[in-house]
Design a protein around this motif. Structure first.
Motif, PDB file in Angstrom:
ATOM      1  N   ILE A   1       1.305  -1.219   0.070  1.00  0.00           N
ATOM      2  CA  ILE A   1       0.156   0.217  -0.068  1.00  0.00           C
ATOM      3  C   ILE A   1       0.665   1.248  -0.278  1.00  0.00           C
ATOM      4  CG2 ILE A   1      -1.263   1.323   1.436  1.00  0.00           C
ATOM      5  CD1 ILE A   1      -2.676  -1.212   2.371  1.00  0.00           C
ATOM      6  N   GLU A   2       2.042   1.473   0.686  1.00  0.00           N
ATOM      7  CA  GLU A   2       2.443   2.678   1.302  1.00  0.00           C
ATOM      8  C   GLU A   2       3.640   2.535  -0.563  1.00  0.00           C
ATOM      9  OE1 GLU A   2       2.685   4.601   3.577  1.00  0.00           O
ATOM     10  OE2 GLU A   2       3.316   5.830   2.915  1.00  0.00           O
ATOM     11  N   ASP A   3       3.699   1.638  -0.733  1.00  0.00           N
ATOM     12  CA  ASP A   3       4.944   1.700  -2.683  1.00  0.00           C
ATOM     13  C   ASP A   3       3.660   2.275  -3.645  1.00  0.00           C
ATOM     14  OD1 ASP A   3       6.475  -1.674  -2.787  1.00  0.00           O
ATOM     15  OD2 ASP A   3       7.081   0.455  -1.553  1.00  0.00           O
ATOM     16  N   PHE A   4       2.593   1.793  -3.643  1.00  0.00           N
ATOM     17  CA  PHE A   4       1.396   2.459  -4.150  1.00  0.00           C
ATOM     18  C   PHE A   4       0.558   3.400  -4.238  1.00  0.00           C
ATOM     19  CE2 PHE A   4      -2.117   1.756  -6.989  1.00  0.00           C
ATOM     20  CZ  PHE A   4      -3.169   3.075  -6.381  1.00  0.00           C
ATOM     21  N   ARG A   5       0.803   4.065  -3.250  1.00  0.00           N
ATOM     22  CA  ARG A   5       0.506   5.334  -2.437  1.00  0.00           C
ATOM     23  C   ARG A   5       1.747   6.234  -3.310  1.00  0.00           C
ATOM     24  NH1 ARG A   5      -1.093   5.117   2.609  1.00  0.00           N
ATOM     25  NH2 ARG A   5      -3.266   5.500   2.372  1.00  0.00           N
ATOM     26  N   ARG A   6       2.984   5.713  -2.807  1.00  0.00           N
ATOM     27  CA  ARG A   6       4.620   7.061  -3.309  1.00  0.00           C
ATOM     28  C   ARG A   6       4.131   7.325  -4.285  1.00  0.00           C
ATOM     29  NH1 ARG A   6       7.763   3.604  -1.406  1.00  0.00           N
ATOM     30  NH2 ARG A   6       8.592   3.221  -3.743  1.00  0.00           N
ATOM     31  N   CYS A   7       4.175   5.397  -5.943  1.00  0.00           N
ATOM     32  CA  CYS A   7       4.425   5.269  -6.417  1.00  0.00           C
ATOM     33  C   CYS A   7       3.228   6.350  -7.437  1.00  0.00           C
ATOM     34  CB  CYS A   7       4.096   4.052  -7.739  1.00  0.00           C
ATOM     35  SG  CYS A   7       5.127   2.666  -6.942  1.00  0.00           S
ATOM     36  N   ALA A   8       2.012   6.333  -7.236  1.00  0.00           N
ATOM     37  CA  ALA A   8       0.406   7.087  -7.223  1.00  0.00           C
ATOM     38  C   ALA A   8       0.968   8.384  -7.621  1.00  0.00           C
ATOM     39  CB  ALA A   8      -0.213   6.768  -6.242  1.00  0.00           C
ATOM     40  N   MET A   9       1.474   8.511  -6.507  1.00  0.00           N
ATOM     41  CA  MET A   9       1.637   9.733  -6.282  1.00  0.00           C
ATOM     42  C   MET A   9       2.997  10.824  -7.935  1.00  0.00           C
ATOM     43  SD  MET A   9       0.352  11.656  -4.055  1.00  0.00           S
ATOM     44  CE  MET A   9      -0.997  11.191  -3.473  1.00  0.00           C
TER      45      MET A   9
ATOM     46  N   LEU B   1      -5.773  -3.416  -0.053  1.00  0.00           N
ATOM     47  CA  LEU B   1      -5.635  -2.169  -0.695  1.00  0.00           C
ATOM     48  C   LEU B   1      -7.112  -1.357  -1.229  1.00  0.00           C
ATOM     49  CD1 LEU B   1      -4.078  -4.552  -3.474  1.00  0.00           C
ATOM     50  CD2 LEU B   1      -2.759  -2.613  -2.164  1.00  0.00           C
ATOM     51  N   ASP B   2      -8.164  -1.761  -0.492  1.00  0.00           N
ATOM     52  CA  ASP B   2      -9.543  -1.190  -0.916  1.00  0.00           C
ATOM     53  C   ASP B   2      -9.294   0.587  -1.430  1.00  0.00           C
ATOM     54  OD1 ASP B   2     -12.862  -0.495  -0.911  1.00  0.00           O
ATOM     55  OD2 ASP B   2     -12.491  -3.146  -1.281  1.00  0.00           O
ATOM     56  N   GLY B   3      -9.011   0.509   0.515  1.00  0.00           N
ATOM     57  CA  GLY B   3      -9.299   1.736   0.632  1.00  0.00           C
ATOM     58  C   GLY B   3      -8.341   3.281   0.227  1.00  0.00           C
ATOM     59  N   VAL B   4      -7.391   2.186   0.324  1.00  0.00           N
ATOM     60  CA  VAL B   4      -5.970   3.366  -1.420  1.00  0.00           C
ATOM     61  C   VAL B   4      -6.610   3.606  -2.321  1.00  0.00           C
ATOM     62  CG1 VAL B   4      -4.161   1.725  -1.684  1.00  0.00           C
ATOM     63  CG2 VAL B   4      -3.390   3.659  -1.314  1.00  0.00           C
ATOM     64  N   ILE B   5      -6.627   2.982  -2.621  1.00  0.00           N
ATOM     65  CA  ILE B   5      -7.359   2.148  -4.352  1.00  0.00           C
ATOM     66  C   ILE B   5      -8.238   3.575  -4.598  1.00  0.00           C
ATOM     67  CG2 ILE B   5      -8.406   1.221  -7.027  1.00  0.00           C
ATOM     68  CD1 ILE B   5      -5.773  -1.467  -5.407  1.00  0.00           C
TER      69      ILE B   5
END
Lengths: 215, 215
Positions: B74-82, B138-142
């Motif tokens: 999730i943290e990875d996803f957040r960072r990459c999405a940014m 993953l639900d919340g972050v997406i």
DNA sequence: TACACTAAGTGCAACATTGCACTCAGTGCA
DNA sequence: TGCACTGAGTGCAATGTTGCACTTAGTGTA
């Protein structure tokens, strides 16, 4: 990783040391012990209540701090003494070793720090008593070193010497404090005459004229 | 240094995290979760009783570990999405961003790790359920990322998409586990066809012929 | 000079960790 | 197959930390 036998004791010790360590840190930064217990607790990462659990009064903390400061001197002495060869078991040799090791410690620094952490309005008597009590911590380490270098020496003789040395140092510190120089600004060199007077008297005894005046 | 408002909660959290961190460390070293609670306690520097206080059963610990592993994704996803610019709010643009960020995480690694930490005799149903539960994190972050990139989108539509994506990934992981390749030896490339199938279906819908077989 | 504030100090209960002893289940070995 | 061992799990009390509320003493200011 070793399994800790008594985790409770270990944790308590850890907390105790964290508090003392934080106090030393604050003294180093502040040049005096003017931090609040609240501030100390925060720095030590414990609650204020816990600080009181370990040190019921500010005095208790102050004394513990003094002991810690002397512990560092003791450690220095130990290390330096180890670096001086044992020699021929002569008194002269022995005196050289002890005084060399002592001279190599930051004893003047310790004295200065102790003065700095005591409250400003502390009485001379109180300062003196605390300094004496702290310096007596040197007793054990000097006794050990004496037994190591002069094996078989009469225990009474050892006690006489150790006692004379430790009390001599305490007396010297007292006179240093009274000499009129602001202790916080004093240099290690200012301490030397006092230290020298103690070792000279111990070497030659009190029938020998005193060395030149220290003031 | 900020004063901690609730030290008890903070300390308890710290202990909790120390245990989980130690467990992760042991999993990393061992490639599986075959450590004893005793060993875990020692590594975490707490008592065995405390480990049970925080994780009443081994299952509880395993689930918490799975969650931790997904938290890293999730943290990875957040960072990459940014790092992917928001773009023009088109669906295409949005899909690109979400799938790029997802692809940049170590989701296959997380799946592999989860499998490794489950007991060897765990049923397929159980493995599947745990994997699903973990992936739902993953639900919340997406969802957040969707609201950020497609502001004003109907909430029901968002839910449909997010649910389809998360469950698609769970299903893909299931099929990956069943593909016959020893999961521990599988490479990230082995995962790509499964991942690709999910994103293709999400882009084009189920009326489009399925992409080439994954086996 | 009275009041407000701050910090040392104190009592007490809640909380979290710990120690300890025990049970139970699984495993390996003679 | 029975026994010994190991590790997960459990109950309970001791211990140390923490939170909170309060008192007391000292200080500064209007």
């Amino acid at each position: 990783m070793m399994k800790i036998v008594d985790r409770r004791a270990a944790n308590r010790q850890r907390t105790h040391e964290a508090i003392l360590s934080a106090a030393q840190e604050l003294v180093r930064e502040r040049r005096q012990a003017d931090f609040s217990f609240e501030e100390l607790a925060t720095r030590a990462d414990v609650s204020r209540r816990t600080v009181f659990n370990h040190f019921p009064t500010r005095d208790d903390l102050t004394l513990a701090l003094c002991n810690d400061i002397l512990a560092a001197v003791i450690e220095d002495f130990r290390r330096c003494a180890m670096e001086v060869p044992v020699g021929d078991s002569s008194r002269d040799n022995y005196f050289d070793a002890i005084f060399t090791a002592l001279a190599a410690t930051d004893l003047p620094g310790a004295i200065r720090t102790i003065v700095r952490i005591l409250p400003e309005n502390e009485t001379d008597e109180r300062v003196s008593a605390i300094m004496h009590q702290a310096l007596t911590l040197l007793d054990g380490v000097i006794r050990s070193e004496t037994m190591r270098r002069l094996p078989g020496t009469d225990e009474f003789q050892v006690d006489l010497f150790v006692s004379a040395l430790v009390n001599g140092l305490a007396t010297a510190s007292e006179h240093w404090l009274k000499c009129g120089v602001e202790i916080d600004q004093a240099s290690d060199d200012d301490w030397q005459p006092y230290f020298h007077a103690v070792i000279t008297q111990l070497r030659h005894g009190h029938l020998t004229p005193a060395p030149p005046s220290t003031s």
